[in-house]
Design an enzyme around this catalytic site. Structure first.
Site, PDB file in Angstrom:
ATOM      1  N   GLY A  48       0.784  -1.216  -0.084  1.00  0.00           N
ATOM      2  CA  GLY A  48       0.035   0.061  -0.094  1.00  0.00           C
ATOM      3  C   GLY A  48       0.855   1.412  -0.042  1.00  0.00           C
ATOM      4  O   GLY A  48       0.269   2.327  -0.606  1.00  0.00           O
ATOM      5  N   ASP A 106      -4.817   2.011  10.711  1.00  0.00           N
ATOM      6  CA  ASP A 106      -5.930   1.623  10.756  1.00  0.00           C
ATOM      7  C   ASP A 106      -6.216   1.026  11.884  1.00  0.00           C
ATOM      8  O   ASP A 106      -6.539   1.784  13.185  1.00  0.00           O
ATOM      9  CB  ASP A 106      -6.504   0.364   9.675  1.00  0.00           C
ATOM     10  CG  ASP A 106      -7.834  -0.145   9.636  1.00  0.00           C
ATOM     11  OD1 ASP A 106      -8.682   0.981  10.222  1.00  0.00           O
ATOM     12  OD2 ASP A 106      -8.287  -0.948   9.153  1.00  0.00           O
ATOM     13  N   LYS A 134      -6.758   6.476  10.954  1.00  0.00           N
ATOM     14  CA  LYS A 134      -8.326   6.516  11.260  1.00  0.00           C
ATOM     15  C   LYS A 134      -8.343   6.035  12.833  1.00  0.00           C
ATOM     16  O   LYS A 134      -8.266   5.107  13.175  1.00  0.00           O
ATOM     17  CB  LYS A 134      -8.821   5.198  10.511  1.00  0.00           C
ATOM     18  CG  LYS A 134      -8.946   4.968   9.101  1.00  0.00           C
ATOM     19  CD  LYS A 134      -9.832   3.708   8.852  1.00  0.00           C
ATOM     20  CE  LYS A 134      -9.630   3.508   7.252  1.00  0.00           C
ATOM     21  NZ  LYS A 134     -10.048   2.042   6.911  1.00  0.00           N
ATOM     22  N   PHE A 155     -13.624   2.719   4.394  1.00  0.00           N
ATOM     23  CA  PHE A 155     -12.741   2.029   3.432  1.00  0.00           C
ATOM     24  C   PHE A 155     -12.479   3.167   2.524  1.00  0.00           C
ATOM     25  O   PHE A 155     -13.208   3.327   1.602  1.00  0.00           O
ATOM     26  CB  PHE A 155     -13.359   0.834   3.089  1.00  0.00           C
ATOM     27  CG  PHE A 155     -12.214  -0.235   2.487  1.00  0.00           C
ATOM     28  CD1 PHE A 155     -11.258  -0.765   3.265  1.00  0.00           C
ATOM     29  CD2 PHE A 155     -11.944  -0.293   1.005  1.00  0.00           C
ATOM     30  CE1 PHE A 155     -10.336  -1.623   2.519  1.00  0.00           C
ATOM     31  CE2 PHE A 155     -11.186  -0.956   0.365  1.00  0.00           C
ATOM     32  CZ  PHE A 155     -10.103  -1.600   1.267  1.00  0.00           C
ATOM     33  N   VAL A 156     -11.263   3.188   2.360  1.00  0.00           N
ATOM     34  CA  VAL A 156     -10.470   4.052   1.001  1.00  0.00           C
ATOM     35  C   VAL A 156      -9.774   3.417   0.215  1.00  0.00           C
ATOM     36  O   VAL A 156      -9.107   2.559   0.472  1.00  0.00           O
ATOM     37  CB  VAL A 156     -10.017   5.335   1.506  1.00  0.00           C
ATOM     38  CG1 VAL A 156     -10.818   6.272   2.244  1.00  0.00           C
ATOM     39  CG2 VAL A 156      -8.838   5.066   2.448  1.00  0.00           C
ATOM     40  N   ASP A 162      -5.581  -0.148  -1.935  1.00  0.00           N
ATOM     41  CA  ASP A 162      -6.367  -1.233  -2.840  1.00  0.00           C
ATOM     42  C   ASP A 162      -7.671  -1.730  -2.349  1.00  0.00           C
ATOM     43  O   ASP A 162      -7.733  -1.789  -1.047  1.00  0.00           O
ATOM     44  CB  ASP A 162      -5.536  -2.394  -3.517  1.00  0.00           C
ATOM     45  CG  ASP A 162      -5.148  -3.320  -2.181  1.00  0.00           C
ATOM     46  OD1 ASP A 162      -4.784  -2.966  -1.036  1.00  0.00           O
ATOM     47  OD2 ASP A 162      -5.710  -4.608  -2.282  1.00  0.00           O
TER      48      ASP A 162
HETATM   49  P1  IMP Z   1      -3.796  -2.097  10.416  1.00  0.00           P
HETATM   50  O1  IMP Z   1      -2.822  -3.246  10.739  1.00  0.00           O
HETATM   51  O2  IMP Z   1      -5.139  -2.264  10.607  1.00  0.00           O
HETATM   52  O3  IMP Z   1      -3.237  -0.748  11.034  1.00  0.00           O
HETATM   53  O4  IMP Z   1      -3.984  -1.906   8.635  1.00  0.00           O
HETATM   54  C1  IMP Z   1      -2.878  -1.453   7.905  1.00  0.00           C
HETATM   55  C2  IMP Z   1      -3.045  -1.857   6.682  1.00  0.00           C
HETATM   56  O5  IMP Z   1      -4.304  -2.267   6.029  1.00  0.00           O
HETATM   57  C3  IMP Z   1      -2.517  -0.772   5.811  1.00  0.00           C
HETATM   58  O6  IMP Z   1      -1.268  -0.700   5.568  1.00  0.00           O
HETATM   59  C4  IMP Z   1      -3.536  -0.780   4.566  1.00  0.00           C
HETATM   60  O7  IMP Z   1      -2.823  -1.705   3.674  1.00  0.00           O
HETATM   61  C5  IMP Z   1      -4.612  -1.753   5.033  1.00  0.00           C
HETATM   62  N1  IMP Z   1      -5.720  -0.981   5.147  1.00  0.00           N
HETATM   63  C6  IMP Z   1      -6.428  -0.363   6.077  1.00  0.00           C
HETATM   64  N2  IMP Z   1      -7.590   0.461   6.064  1.00  0.00           N
HETATM   65  C7  IMP Z   1      -7.701   0.568   4.673  1.00  0.00           C
HETATM   66  C8  IMP Z   1      -8.442   1.091   3.689  1.00  0.00           C
HETATM   67  O8  IMP Z   1      -9.296   1.848   3.948  1.00  0.00           O
HETATM   68  N3  IMP Z   1      -8.334   0.837   2.440  1.00  0.00           N
HETATM   69  C9  IMP Z   1      -7.439   0.261   2.069  1.00  0.00           C
HETATM   70  N4  IMP Z   1      -6.346  -0.568   2.686  1.00  0.00           N
HETATM   71  C10 IMP Z   1      -6.705  -0.246   4.069  1.00  0.00           C
HETATM   72 MG    MG Z   2      -0.245  -1.089   4.133  1.00  0.00          MG
END
Ligand code: IMP
Ligand code: MG
Length: 179
Positions: A48, A106, A134, A155-156, A162
């Protein structure tokens, strides 16, 4: 800007390309000031962050290095809870100023698993640059030092992010419609 369809879902324009570019330029300016003379090592989290990391890195005006790791937690539009490393880090981090570059913070699960691994190598400092956060989705005690935009728990896609592999090449950010 028009809505876009990706797989089975419709996404609506959210943050303009120009706004993203201005924001990334401001982050690069700040990081350049904070790390002048420190030769920081940026670590981009694939997939990402690759576009954000490239744009940010390109605008740094100081000596800096960049490397990437591949971590996975997402399936579709929900965090799976399992973090796996599919491409590890080759650099020695001891006494380095490390800046993790994330597309979006996230739940924080990914970095919560990854940061202790990095800390073992005793970097001189460890910072996080995230294009998006977020705050209402955050489940772990992780704080980004450099933040592009704080957004709601939606979700973006676009600018590297992606939905099941698609949407990364959209130059702007789009948000899932009617979520
Ligand atoms: P976390 O481990 O929940 O903080 O998620 C981190 C990873 O989830 C990010 O680096 C993104 O690759 C993916 N992710 C989280 N939210 C989104 C979203 O809204 N759209 C797309 N990918 C997301
Ligand atoms: Mg990521």
């Amino acid at each position: 800007m028009a809505d876009v369809q990706v797989h089975d879902k419709v996404f609506t324009p959210f943050i303009h390309q120009e706004t993203i570019q201005e924001c990334v330029a401001a982050l690069a300016l700040q990081i350049s000031a904070d790390f002048a003379g420190k030769k920081p090592l940026l670590i981009g989290i694939l997939n990402g962050s690759f576009i954000f990391a490239a744009d940010l890195f390109r605008q740094l005006t100081i000596e800096a290095e960049i490397s990437f790791v591949k971590l996975n937690s997402y399936k579709g539009i929900a965090s799976s809870g399992n973090i796996s490393t599919t491409m590890g880090l080759e650099e020695n981090l001891q006494d380095r100023h490390v800046i993790i570059v994330e597309d979006i913070l996230d739940t924080g699960r990914t970095l919560n698993a990854f940061i202790p691994e990095l800390s073992l190598q005793q970097p001189a400092s460890l910072s996080i640059a995230a294009l998006l956060t977020k705050p209402s989705a955050l489940l772990f005690d992780i704080k980004a030092n450099y933040i592009g935009f704080e957004i709601d728990n939606k979700f973006v896609i676009g600018y590297g992010l992606d939905y099941d592999g698609l949407g990364r090449n959209l130059p702007a950010l789009y948000v899932l419609k009617d979520q």
